[in-house]
Each structure stands twice: as structure tokens, then as C-alpha cells.
Design an enzyme around this catalytic site. Structure first.
Site: not given
Length: 136
Positions: A48, A116, A119
Site C-alpha cells: 500500500d 498480482t 500489478e
């Protein structure tokens, strides 16, 4: 994030993983209890970025956490950091360089990093991915 924890546990059982431990805590709360020289590598993929200035203190990469990473990494260990957030990536690079006293460069080589969902969102928005590979 409870759903993510439950998903990790479910996936580990479905795939019969034996080397996975799941905690429902912030990593900064766990790091001090990990034995010294325990890991060969640490991967930090798309943390984050806490983009608001008043929240920067919540970012994972700090002098404190890098100090803890150094303690728990074995000799010749590594950290692989990846983010699509330009400001956070440059700040992380700066913090790593100053804490470790070495010059670092962003890499074009993503290694075998999985894509991910964060991503994939960045790829869909045509954002650049910043990879830092740090060897100890």
C-alpha cells in the site's frame, strides 16, 4: 484484510503447502519475533503506497523495517521490492540506499514475480512497474 487471510489459508490447504504460516497482523508487528538469519529472501510486491502525505508514516519501507529485514535475512539474502507507485518507489529506493549505504538501480528484470491483482490493475492502466532487487 480478513478475506485475504482466509483466501491464503484456503489456497495453502488446496495446494498442500507445508511451508506457509499466515498471520492476521501488520508485518511490522511480526518482524521483531522472527529469528535472526531466518529467511533467504523477502519479497515486497505492491505494498500500500499510502499516497497522502499524512499517511506516509504507515508505509512498509522505512529505516526501521529495513533494519529488521537485515536481521532476519541470511548472508547473501535478498529483498525484491515492486510497485507501480512512482513516488513510493523512489522514496523506497532512497531509504534503501541510505540505510544500506549502497547505490541501487531499478531493474528491468522482474525475476519470476507472479502478477498480482494490483500489478494487473497497473498494467491495465499502462503504468510502469518499478522493481528493486537488493542483495545483502
Amino acid at each position: 484484510f480478513a478475506d485475504g487471510v482466509l483466501r491464503a489459508i484456503r489456497n495453502s490447504k488446496e495446494n498442500s503447502l507445508k511451508n506457509l504460516v499466515v498471520f492476521h497482523l501488520n508485518i511490522q508487528d511480526i518482524l521483531p519475533f522472527i529469528p535472526a538469519k531466518y529467511f533467504d529472501g523477502i519479497r515486497v510486491f505492491f505494498p500500500d503506497p499510502w499516497p497522502k502525505k499524512k499517511h506516509h508514516k504507515r508505509r512498509l519501507i522505512s529505516h526501521y523495517t529495513i533494519g529488521l529485514f537485515r536481521q532476519i535475512l541470511r548472508k547473501n539474502g535478498f529483498i525484491h521490492f515492486a510497485s507501480d507507485h512512482i513516488d513510493y518507489s523512489h522514496e523506497a529506493k532512497y531509504i534503501f540506499e541510505n540505510t544500506l549505504n549502497k547505490k541501487l538501480f531499478f531493474s528491468n528484470f522482474r525475476q519470476k514475480r507472479p502478477i498480482t491483482k494490483y500489478e494487473q490493475k497497473a498494467i491495465d492502466k499502462k503504468r510502469f512497474i518499478f522493481d528493486l532487487l537488493i542483495e545483502f
